[in-house]
Design a protein around this motif. Structure first.
Motif, mmCIF file in Angstrom:
data_model
loop_
_atom_site.group_PDB
_atom_site.id
_atom_site.type_symbol
_atom_site.label_atom_id
_atom_site.label_comp_id
_atom_site.label_asym_id
_atom_site.label_seq_id
_atom_site.Cartn_x
_atom_site.Cartn_y
_atom_site.Cartn_z
ATOM 1 N N TYR A 72 -14.276 -20.732 36.290
ATOM 2 C CA TYR A 72 -13.644 -21.084 35.019
ATOM 3 C C TYR A 72 -14.532 -22.033 34.212
ATOM 4 O O TYR A 72 -15.231 -22.865 34.772
ATOM 5 N N ILE A 73 -14.447 -21.901 32.891
ATOM 6 C CA ILE A 73 -14.976 -22.887 31.943
ATOM 7 C C ILE A 73 -13.807 -23.216 31.023
ATOM 8 O O ILE A 73 -13.392 -22.376 30.228
ATOM 9 N N PHE A 74 -13.264 -24.425 31.143
ATOM 10 C CA PHE A 74 -12.139 -24.869 30.314
ATOM 11 C C PHE A 74 -12.654 -25.797 29.224
ATOM 12 O O PHE A 74 -13.450 -26.691 29.492
ATOM 13 N N ILE A 132 -14.460 -28.569 31.522
ATOM 14 C CA ILE A 132 -14.248 -28.556 32.964
ATOM 15 C C ILE A 132 -14.766 -27.221 33.480
ATOM 16 O O ILE A 132 -14.370 -26.161 32.977
ATOM 17 N N VAL A 133 -15.633 -27.278 34.468
ATOM 18 C CA VAL A 133 -16.168 -26.069 35.086
ATOM 19 C C VAL A 133 -15.720 -26.044 36.532
ATOM 20 O O VAL A 133 -15.803 -27.045 37.243
ATOM 21 N N ARG A 134 -15.266 -24.885 36.954
ATOM 22 C CA ARG A 134 -14.893 -24.686 38.349
ATOM 23 C C ARG A 134 -15.564 -23.407 38.824
ATOM 24 O O ARG A 134 -15.396 -22.351 38.230
ATOM 25 N N LEU A 135 -16.363 -23.515 39.870
ATOM 26 C CA LEU A 135 -16.933 -22.331 40.505
ATOM 27 C C LEU A 135 -16.113 -22.049 41.748
ATOM 28 O O LEU A 135 -15.667 -22.974 42.422
ATOM 29 N N THR A 155 -2.239 -18.833 38.269
ATOM 30 C CA THR A 155 -1.665 -20.164 38.516
ATOM 31 C C THR A 155 -2.732 -21.194 38.863
ATOM 32 O O THR A 155 -2.579 -22.369 38.527
ATOM 33 N N ASP A 156 -3.824 -20.760 39.491
ATOM 34 C CA ASP A 156 -4.854 -21.744 39.826
ATOM 35 C C ASP A 156 -5.531 -22.305 38.580
ATOM 36 O O ASP A 156 -6.056 -23.427 38.618
ATOM 37 N N TRP A 170 -6.575 -26.313 38.151
ATOM 38 C CA TRP A 170 -7.881 -26.905 37.813
ATOM 39 C C TRP A 170 -7.805 -27.715 36.517
ATOM 40 O O TRP A 170 -8.437 -28.772 36.416
ATOM 41 N N VAL A 171 -7.054 -27.254 35.539
ATOM 42 C CA VAL A 171 -6.902 -28.026 34.297
ATOM 43 C C VAL A 171 -6.191 -29.345 34.584
ATOM 44 O O VAL A 171 -6.611 -30.402 34.116
ATOM 45 N N ASN A 172 -5.126 -29.296 35.370
ATOM 46 C CA ASN A 172 -4.397 -30.525 35.695
ATOM 47 C C ASN A 172 -5.275 -31.504 36.471
ATOM 48 O O ASN A 172 -5.270 -32.709 36.187
ATOM 49 N N MET A 173 -6.038 -30.999 37.429
ATOM 50 C CA MET A 173 -6.935 -31.877 38.194
ATOM 51 C C MET A 173 -7.989 -32.495 37.280
ATOM 52 O O MET A 173 -8.277 -33.696 37.369
ATOM 53 N N GLY A 174 -8.567 -31.678 36.416
ATOM 54 C CA GLY A 174 -9.577 -32.188 35.492
ATOM 55 C C GLY A 174 -9.014 -33.234 34.553
ATOM 56 O O GLY A 174 -9.636 -34.278 34.315
ATOM 57 N N ARG A 175 -7.841 -32.970 34.015
ATOM 58 C CA ARG A 175 -7.206 -33.939 33.108
ATOM 59 C C ARG A 175 -6.881 -35.232 33.846
ATOM 60 O O ARG A 175 -7.040 -36.321 33.289
#
Length: 161
Positions: A117-119, A128-131, A145-146, A150-155
């Motif tokens: 993801y790239i948010f 926020i980047v998640r590989l 849902t994931d 990842w957005v919530n964790m990043g925030r």
């Protein structure tokens, strides 16, 4: 027509001007074929973060306009000319960018088939980047849902700074 391959054109006009650290890896449509333009573009987190920052900056990179603001505005807003399976206008997808309505903010994001993801979080001027290796099969609306995880964790991390 440029006479260039997609990867060569993207490298010249986007990847190199952004200061990407590594060459991108493109999936081909067949052995010795053409790069797929609709998916399967691979890199590492830092270069994906650069791409997200370029979108956050409305196409500007270190004093240069690499992508037009008008195009990115359209790309990160609903492509309402598209219809869902019920014939309703799409509100969750632009041009290769998904649009998550989360905590009273529209968050554009790119997503890969394996949980990459790239948010773009405009209110926090953050990317926020998640590989990953796996994307959730369950959804909230049109979003895995994931993605919310990842957005919530990043925030949460951004709020701690």
């Amino acid at each position: 027509m440029t006479g260039q391959t997609l990867s060569d054109y993207a490298a010249e006009k986007l990847w190199q001007p952004m200061g990407a650290e590594t060459e991108a890896l493109w999936s081909l449509d067949r052995k010795n074929g053409m790069e797929k333009a609709y998916c399967c573009f691979n890199s590492h987190a830092r270069d994906f973060a650069r791409l997200g920052q370029l979108v956050l900056n409305k196409g500007h990179w270190k004093g240069r306009q690499l992508i037009s603001e008008e195009y990115l505005e359209a790309a990160t807003h609903p492509a309402t000319h598209l219809k869902d399976s019920k014939g309703k206008s799409v509100t969750y997808y632009g041009y290769q960018w998904w649009l998550m309505d989360h905590q009273q903010e529209i968050i554009p994001y790119a997503r890969g088939i394996l949980g990459q993801y790239i948010f773009i979080i405009p209110s926090q001027k953050a990317v926020i980047v998640r590989l990953g290796h796996l994307r959730s099969d369950t959804r909230i609306g049109e979003h895995p849902t994931d993605a919310y995880t990842w957005v919530n964790m990043g925030r949460d991390l951004l709020d701690q700074q």
